[in-house]
Every structure is written in C-alpha cells, then in structure tokens.
Design an enzyme around this catalytic site. Sequence first.
Site, mmCIF file in Angstrom:
data_model
loop_
_atom_site.group_PDB
_atom_site.id
_atom_site.type_symbol
_atom_site.label_atom_id
_atom_site.label_comp_id
_atom_site.label_asym_id
_atom_site.label_seq_id
_atom_site.Cartn_x
_atom_site.Cartn_y
_atom_site.Cartn_z
ATOM 1 N N TYR A 129 0.803 -1.222 0.000
ATOM 2 C CA TYR A 129 0.000 0.000 0.000
ATOM 3 C C TYR A 129 0.839 1.277 0.000
ATOM 4 O O TYR A 129 0.323 2.361 -0.230
ATOM 5 C CB TYR A 129 -0.911 0.017 1.234
ATOM 6 C CG TYR A 129 -2.368 0.126 0.892
ATOM 7 C CD1 TYR A 129 -3.047 1.330 0.996
ATOM 8 C CD2 TYR A 129 -3.070 -0.975 0.428
ATOM 9 C CE1 TYR A 129 -4.383 1.432 0.672
ATOM 10 C CE2 TYR A 129 -4.405 -0.883 0.102
ATOM 11 C CZ TYR A 129 -5.054 0.318 0.231
ATOM 12 O OH TYR A 129 -6.375 0.411 -0.094
ATOM 13 N N LYS A 181 0.044 -14.547 3.894
ATOM 14 C CA LYS A 181 0.254 -15.341 2.673
ATOM 15 C C LYS A 181 1.708 -15.812 2.659
ATOM 16 O O LYS A 181 2.403 -15.742 1.650
ATOM 17 C CB LYS A 181 -0.075 -14.484 1.440
ATOM 18 C CG LYS A 181 -0.109 -15.250 0.112
ATOM 19 C CD LYS A 181 -1.244 -16.231 0.013
ATOM 20 C CE LYS A 181 -1.228 -16.923 -1.342
ATOM 21 N NZ LYS A 181 -2.168 -18.062 -1.409
ATOM 22 N N ASP A 216 -6.366 -16.492 1.404
ATOM 23 C CA ASP A 216 -7.400 -17.002 0.494
ATOM 24 C C ASP A 216 -8.330 -17.968 1.216
ATOM 25 O O ASP A 216 -9.557 -17.941 1.027
ATOM 26 C CB ASP A 216 -6.788 -17.636 -0.762
ATOM 27 C CG ASP A 216 -5.533 -18.446 -0.481
ATOM 28 O OD1 ASP A 216 -4.720 -18.016 0.349
ATOM 29 O OD2 ASP A 216 -5.357 -19.513 -1.102
ATOM 30 N N ASP A 240 -7.451 -4.383 3.793
ATOM 31 C CA ASP A 240 -8.322 -3.548 2.971
ATOM 32 C C ASP A 240 -9.423 -4.404 2.341
ATOM 33 O O ASP A 240 -10.604 -4.042 2.352
ATOM 34 C CB ASP A 240 -7.463 -2.882 1.889
ATOM 35 C CG ASP A 240 -8.260 -1.934 1.008
ATOM 36 O OD1 ASP A 240 -9.124 -1.218 1.543
ATOM 37 O OD2 ASP A 240 -8.020 -1.913 -0.204
#
Length: 347
Positions: A129, A181, A216, A240
Amino acid sequence: MAASNASPIPATLIPGDGIGPEIVEATLAALDALGAPFEWDTQVAGLAGVQAAGDPLPRAALDSIRRTRLALKGPLETPSGGGYRSSNVRLREEFQLYANLRPARSIVPGGRYDNVDLVIVRENLEGLYIGHEHYVQIDDDPHAVAMATGINTRQGSRRALEFAFEYALANGRKKVTVVHKANIMKALTGIFLETGKELYEAKYKGKFELETVIVDACAMKLVLNPWQFDVIVTTNLFGDIISDLVAGLVGGLGMAPGANIGANAAIFEAVHGSAPDIAGQGKANPVALMLAAAMMLDHVKRQDLATRLRTAIDQALNIDQVRTGDLGGKASTSQFAQAVVARIQAG
C-alpha cells in the site's frame, strides 16, 4: 484521555465531501442529545479543501488534528488527475496511524448472516500500500513492465499486532487470527506471521487463543462460517480487502465504522465513500458514522455514552423500524437521526 462530564474534549471535525455533511449533521445531532463532551474545531479537506485552499489536506486541518489529536471525519473525495494522493493515506502517514480498526456487527436481523460480531485490525502504513511503484519502458511501450515494492518491517508489524492483541484482552475477545500469505510471499508477509507468533509466545500465551490462516482460505471461511472468527489481524492490502468482505456480512459499508489509531492521533470515520450521486438528497445512511462516533466515545473513555448511542441506533432500526433506503426502508437521513435522538432522550 479520561473525561469527566464537565471537561470538554477538543476534537477536529471534517464534514467531508458528497454525503459527508449530511451524515455528519445527523451524527452531531445524536452526540448533542447524548451531551457528548467534544468541543469541535471544524475544518475542510478533500474536494472542499481543494476549493478552499488548493489542497485536499489544507495545513489548517492538519494543524487542528495535531493540536486535538482526535478527529471525526466524513468521506473525502480525492480529486482525479492533478497528481493528488489519497487524503486518507496522507492522513495515516502524517499522524503515523498504524492500526485501522474495523468492527463488523449485525444490527439489522434477517440478512444472509445474523449475529456476526467480528473485528478486523489492519496494519495501516506498510506493505504494498505504500505505493512504491514504477513502469519500465521496452521499445515504444512506456508501460511495458509494471513493478511495485512492498515493505513490511518488524517494528511496524509488532505495533499492529500488539494493538490487536491488547484490543482482544481489553474487550474480552477469545481468539485472534493472524491472516497472511507466508506460503508464497515468504518474506513480505512471513515477517508479519513470525512477529505475531513470537509476540504471542512472549506476552500473551494463554490469555486468548491464537490461530494463523492463509488469506485465500480466510476469505472462503468468512463466507462459509464467519462465526468461527473473533478478531482478525492482517497486513495492509489483505486488511483492505477482508474488511470490506466482512462489512458485506453485516449489511454493507453503510453499517461499517472505522478508526485509524496511532501514537499521535486517532481519526474516526465512516468507511464508505462520498457517494456524490446521492449527495444532498437526504438518502444517505448515517449509521456507519454514528457507530464511528461511538468508537470515538470509547476511545476517550466514555463507554457509558458509547453504549447509549449504540443502543439508540439498534432501537431506531429494529424497534421503531426507521431505516434508510439501503436497508429497505423509506426514512431520510434526518428522519433516521431524529429517531436515534428520540431514543437517546427517552433512555
């Protein structure tokens, strides 16, 4: 920041763009009915800031927040073109607002999901970001290759994780889920996962349950069974996305308040945008900003007033059945505000 009934608390108020002034007016009506202790310094930002001062974040607004260290803001529109950066991102950087707190609670029953009560804590200053991006030209294509650099630091990860762990303890939460992740982005999100595990072992073990989930899989689990989660803490980009998914479980962004908390300031907001297409029509749902104001009352240790405000919102929606169009009702912004004020006064 403890407050007695007598001592006013200076706070910055930014009405914002589009529907911002309408939902701010509705929220102020509720806060006035409560006798909330805030002493407002009203400032402009966003498009209104560009029009007034040639800057979406005028110096006067920044100086005000620097002085009060506390702000309530409506949605800000970032002007398109002209090289303007997001005002929200600039505010986070300016005041080092490292933790984004997004509770999601079912208020109106009968949706796809009932009795959801989740909290997302999003690291607010790092990751992909930060916008370190560039293109590489090949032959006559100036955009042939796009590159982005994400940076997570041990210190930045620890600050956000510690905030989430302390929030869980202070609010009697039973479980914190670290979302990552690290199976693929082994360094960038691995440092966040590793720091979370180390911090838990060192200071928090046995005080609540800690689990780790790949992002995920987390998205799938949230849709299948959101009740298995309690507090979720994650990196900036994942936070987000997941926080909007979770808002969808409780009726959409119109029900989603947010807080940006840092060492030097705390800024409370509705998560949704400025919705210029319905501005000035009295259609906007002010619940998200009202709930953000309740979080602001919690922050200044006026949980008594925060509870009264949340109760009045619940009663107006569910007992009085006063709802704006996005919730299937016919009430205007001001009619909903009047219903909340009446509940506060009756209570």
